[in-house]
Design a protein around this motif. Structure first.
Motif, PDB file in Angstrom:
ATOM      1  N   ASP A 119       0.834  -1.211   0.000  1.00  0.00           N
ATOM      2  CA  ASP A 119       0.000   0.000   0.000  1.00  0.00           C
ATOM      3  C   ASP A 119       0.867   1.260   0.000  1.00  0.00           C
ATOM      4  O   ASP A 119       0.550   2.243  -0.673  1.00  0.00           O
ATOM      5  CB  ASP A 119      -0.910   0.020   1.236  1.00  0.00           C
ATOM      6  CG  ASP A 119      -1.939  -1.088   1.234  1.00  0.00           C
ATOM      7  OD1 ASP A 119      -2.383  -1.470   0.134  1.00  0.00           O
ATOM      8  OD2 ASP A 119      -2.296  -1.572   2.322  1.00  0.00           O
ATOM      9  N   PHE A 120       1.955   1.219   0.771  1.00  0.00           N
ATOM     10  CA  PHE A 120       2.832   2.387   0.836  1.00  0.00           C
ATOM     11  C   PHE A 120       3.449   2.675  -0.528  1.00  0.00           C
ATOM     12  O   PHE A 120       3.496   3.832  -0.968  1.00  0.00           O
ATOM     13  CB  PHE A 120       3.939   2.167   1.869  1.00  0.00           C
ATOM     14  CG  PHE A 120       4.923   3.306   1.934  1.00  0.00           C
ATOM     15  CD1 PHE A 120       4.603   4.470   2.601  1.00  0.00           C
ATOM     16  CD2 PHE A 120       6.159   3.203   1.304  1.00  0.00           C
ATOM     17  CE1 PHE A 120       5.513   5.535   2.650  1.00  0.00           C
ATOM     18  CE2 PHE A 120       7.056   4.260   1.349  1.00  0.00           C
ATOM     19  CZ  PHE A 120       6.736   5.421   2.023  1.00  0.00           C
ATOM     20  N   LEU A 121       3.917   1.626  -1.203  1.00  0.00           N
ATOM     21  CA  LEU A 121       4.510   1.823  -2.534  1.00  0.00           C
ATOM     22  C   LEU A 121       3.489   2.395  -3.515  1.00  0.00           C
ATOM     23  O   LEU A 121       3.810   3.279  -4.317  1.00  0.00           O
ATOM     24  CB  LEU A 121       5.062   0.496  -3.063  1.00  0.00           C
ATOM     25  CG  LEU A 121       6.325  -0.026  -2.380  1.00  0.00           C
ATOM     26  CD1 LEU A 121       6.690  -1.405  -2.914  1.00  0.00           C
ATOM     27  CD2 LEU A 121       7.487   0.939  -2.576  1.00  0.00           C
TER      28      LEU A 121
ATOM     29  N   ILE B 170       2.994   6.166  -3.165  1.00  0.00           N
ATOM     30  CA  ILE B 170       4.037   7.049  -3.699  1.00  0.00           C
ATOM     31  C   ILE B 170       4.339   6.709  -5.170  1.00  0.00           C
ATOM     32  O   ILE B 170       5.425   6.993  -5.659  1.00  0.00           O
ATOM     33  CB  ILE B 170       5.330   6.969  -2.853  1.00  0.00           C
ATOM     34  CG1 ILE B 170       5.886   5.542  -2.811  1.00  0.00           C
ATOM     35  CG2 ILE B 170       5.075   7.486  -1.448  1.00  0.00           C
ATOM     36  CD1 ILE B 170       7.269   5.452  -2.167  1.00  0.00           C
ATOM     37  N   LYS B 171       3.368   6.105  -5.825  1.00  0.00           N
ATOM     38  CA  LYS B 171       3.550   5.696  -7.221  1.00  0.00           C
ATOM     39  C   LYS B 171       3.960   6.867  -8.106  1.00  0.00           C
ATOM     40  O   LYS B 171       4.869   6.751  -8.933  1.00  0.00           O
ATOM     41  CB  LYS B 171       2.252   5.074  -7.752  1.00  0.00           C
ATOM     42  CG  LYS B 171       2.327   4.650  -9.202  1.00  0.00           C
ATOM     43  CD  LYS B 171       0.990   4.091  -9.676  1.00  0.00           C
ATOM     44  CE  LYS B 171       1.046   3.735 -11.157  1.00  0.00           C
ATOM     45  NZ  LYS B 171      -0.266   3.231 -11.650  1.00  0.00           N
TER      46      LYS B 171
ATOM     47  N   ASP C  68       5.486   9.651  -7.306  1.00  0.00           N
ATOM     48  CA  ASP C  68       6.861  10.062  -6.996  1.00  0.00           C
ATOM     49  C   ASP C  68       7.873   9.110  -7.629  1.00  0.00           C
ATOM     50  O   ASP C  68       8.919   9.540  -8.133  1.00  0.00           O
ATOM     51  CB  ASP C  68       7.079  10.104  -5.481  1.00  0.00           C
ATOM     52  CG  ASP C  68       6.269  11.188  -4.803  1.00  0.00           C
ATOM     53  OD1 ASP C  68       5.930  12.172  -5.482  1.00  0.00           O
ATOM     54  OD2 ASP C  68       5.965  11.046  -3.612  1.00  0.00           O
ATOM     55  N   ILE C  69       7.565   7.826  -7.608  1.00  0.00           N
ATOM     56  CA  ILE C  69       8.452   6.832  -8.218  1.00  0.00           C
ATOM     57  C   ILE C  69       8.536   7.042  -9.726  1.00  0.00           C
ATOM     58  O   ILE C  69       9.617   7.000 -10.318  1.00  0.00           O
ATOM     59  CB  ILE C  69       7.965   5.407  -7.898  1.00  0.00           C
ATOM     60  CG1 ILE C  69       8.082   5.127  -6.394  1.00  0.00           C
ATOM     61  CG2 ILE C  69       8.778   4.370  -8.680  1.00  0.00           C
ATOM     62  CD1 ILE C  69       7.457   3.824  -5.965  1.00  0.00           C
ATOM     63  N   GLU C  70       7.385   7.300 -10.353  1.00  0.00           N
ATOM     64  CA  GLU C  70       7.351   7.506 -11.804  1.00  0.00           C
ATOM     65  C   GLU C  70       8.143   8.752 -12.199  1.00  0.00           C
ATOM     66  O   GLU C  70       8.859   8.763 -13.207  1.00  0.00           O
ATOM     67  CB  GLU C  70       5.906   7.601 -12.277  1.00  0.00           C
ATOM     68  CG  GLU C  70       5.159   6.277 -12.205  1.00  0.00           C
ATOM     69  CD  GLU C  70       3.698   6.407 -12.575  1.00  0.00           C
ATOM     70  OE1 GLU C  70       3.192   7.566 -12.588  1.00  0.00           O
ATOM     71  OE2 GLU C  70       3.057   5.370 -12.840  1.00  0.00           O
ATOM     72  N   ILE C  71       8.014   9.813 -11.403  1.00  0.00           N
ATOM     73  CA  ILE C  71       8.758  11.050 -11.684  1.00  0.00           C
ATOM     74  C   ILE C  71      10.260  10.802 -11.551  1.00  0.00           C
ATOM     75  O   ILE C  71      11.060  11.240 -12.381  1.00  0.00           O
ATOM     76  CB  ILE C  71       8.306  12.175 -10.730  1.00  0.00           C
ATOM     77  CG1 ILE C  71       6.877  12.601 -11.074  1.00  0.00           C
ATOM     78  CG2 ILE C  71       9.257  13.370 -10.811  1.00  0.00           C
ATOM     79  CD1 ILE C  71       6.266  13.552 -10.058  1.00  0.00           C
ATOM     80  N   PHE C  72      10.640  10.085 -10.486  1.00  0.00           N
ATOM     81  CA  PHE C  72      12.055   9.774 -10.271  1.00  0.00           C
ATOM     82  C   PHE C  72      12.616   8.948 -11.429  1.00  0.00           C
ATOM     83  O   PHE C  72      13.707   9.229 -11.937  1.00  0.00           O
ATOM     84  CB  PHE C  72      12.213   9.010  -8.957  1.00  0.00           C
ATOM     85  CG  PHE C  72      13.615   8.521  -8.701  1.00  0.00           C
ATOM     86  CD1 PHE C  72      14.583   9.373  -8.188  1.00  0.00           C
ATOM     87  CD2 PHE C  72      13.975   7.207  -8.986  1.00  0.00           C
ATOM     88  CE1 PHE C  72      15.883   8.928  -7.951  1.00  0.00           C
ATOM     89  CE2 PHE C  72      15.272   6.757  -8.765  1.00  0.00           C
ATOM     90  CZ  PHE C  72      16.226   7.615  -8.250  1.00  0.00           C
ATOM     91  N   GLU C  73      11.861   7.934 -11.845  1.00  0.00           N
ATOM     92  CA  GLU C  73      12.319   7.076 -12.948  1.00  0.00           C
ATOM     93  C   GLU C  73      12.413   7.845 -14.253  1.00  0.00           C
ATOM     94  O   GLU C  73      13.327   7.630 -15.056  1.00  0.00           O
ATOM     95  CB  GLU C  73      11.364   5.880 -13.102  1.00  0.00           C
ATOM     96  CG  GLU C  73      11.459   4.854 -11.987  1.00  0.00           C
ATOM     97  CD  GLU C  73      12.809   4.171 -11.947  1.00  0.00           C
ATOM     98  OE1 GLU C  73      13.426   3.995 -13.008  1.00  0.00           O
ATOM     99  OE2 GLU C  73      13.270   3.839 -10.838  1.00  0.00           O
ATOM    100  N   SER C  74      11.469   8.765 -14.452  1.00  0.00           N
ATOM    101  CA  SER C  74      11.487   9.569 -15.678  1.00  0.00           C
ATOM    102  C   SER C  74      12.718  10.471 -15.718  1.00  0.00           C
ATOM    103  O   SER C  74      13.390  10.578 -16.752  1.00  0.00           O
ATOM    104  CB  SER C  74      10.218  10.421 -15.755  1.00  0.00           C
ATOM    105  OG  SER C  74      10.245  11.242 -16.901  1.00  0.00           O
TER     106      SER C  74
END
Length: 204
Positions: A177-179, A182-183, A185-191
């Motif tokens: 649930d935590f991941l 922050i989905k 934020d993760i996508e922005i970081f990966e981009s």
């Protein structure tokens, strides 16, 4: 998981040191693969004579109707012994949302946090003050401010918890649930990372 923010409740005093996980949930009850149903066997060997549900031990606190509540208060070194996660399952299924002690075994502490049971570690003097309270006394555990208060006296103490586990409990998150939360934020970081890598390749 259920969100935990403020727990205000009477408590059940378990004045026993070094309570290990086999005492919390005996090994013979570990066959189930789901978390439900473990509460009925919580402290099984202490609750009943000769494993007979018709013979509850009158001297064991869980069989004393004078005490009730969502908080278990135990002596030091609670949850020692084997690393079985079922101990946390049993406490949660029985209805406890928090356990208070002056010391927890590390593995039990992590298992409890992962299963929505808040382990609140307090100083030994503060623990003994709790034990001095009567059966109608209440405790308030404020997770957001990391404080525990004896309502009858107003005395309070701070407790520690990891920032990550605090966030999970306040929001009712498990690790997945935590991941998900922050989905973006993760996508922005990966981009950004992909863009920086592309620039590096162009320079080469």
């Amino acid at each position: 998981m259920q969100k935990l923010e403020i727990i205000k409740s009477r408590f059940i005093p378990l004045k026993i040191e070094n309570v290990d996980t086999d005492q919390i949930i005996p090994a013979r009850f570990l066959k189930a693969t789901t978390k439900e149903g473990f509460g009925k066997n919580l402290f099984r060997d202490w609750r009943y004579e000769n494993n007979d549900e018709t013979k509850p031990r009158k001297d064991f606190v869980l069989n004393n109707s004078t005490y009730s509540g969502e908080i278990l208060v135990a002596e030091k070194n609670f949850g020692c012994g084997s690393s079985r996660e079922h101990a946390a399952w049993a406490l949660k299924d029985y209805g406890f949302h928090a356990v208070v002690s002056s010391f927890f075994a590390d593995i039990f502490k992590n298992n409890a946090l992962n299963n929505g049971v808040l382990p609140v570690q307090v100083s030994e003097p503060f623990l003994q003050k709790i034990f001095q309270q009567g059966p109608d006394s209440e405790l308030t555990i404020d997770l957001g401010n990391q404080k525990i208060r004896i309502d009858g006296t107003g005395e309070e103490e701070s407790f520690d918890i990891s920032a990550y586990k605090k966030t999970c409990l306040l929001n009712g998150y498990n690790d997945i649930d935590f991941l998900i939360s922050i989905k973006n934020d993760i996508e922005i970081f990966e981009s950004k990372k992909h863009s920086e890598n592309s620039k590096s390749y162009q320079l080469v």
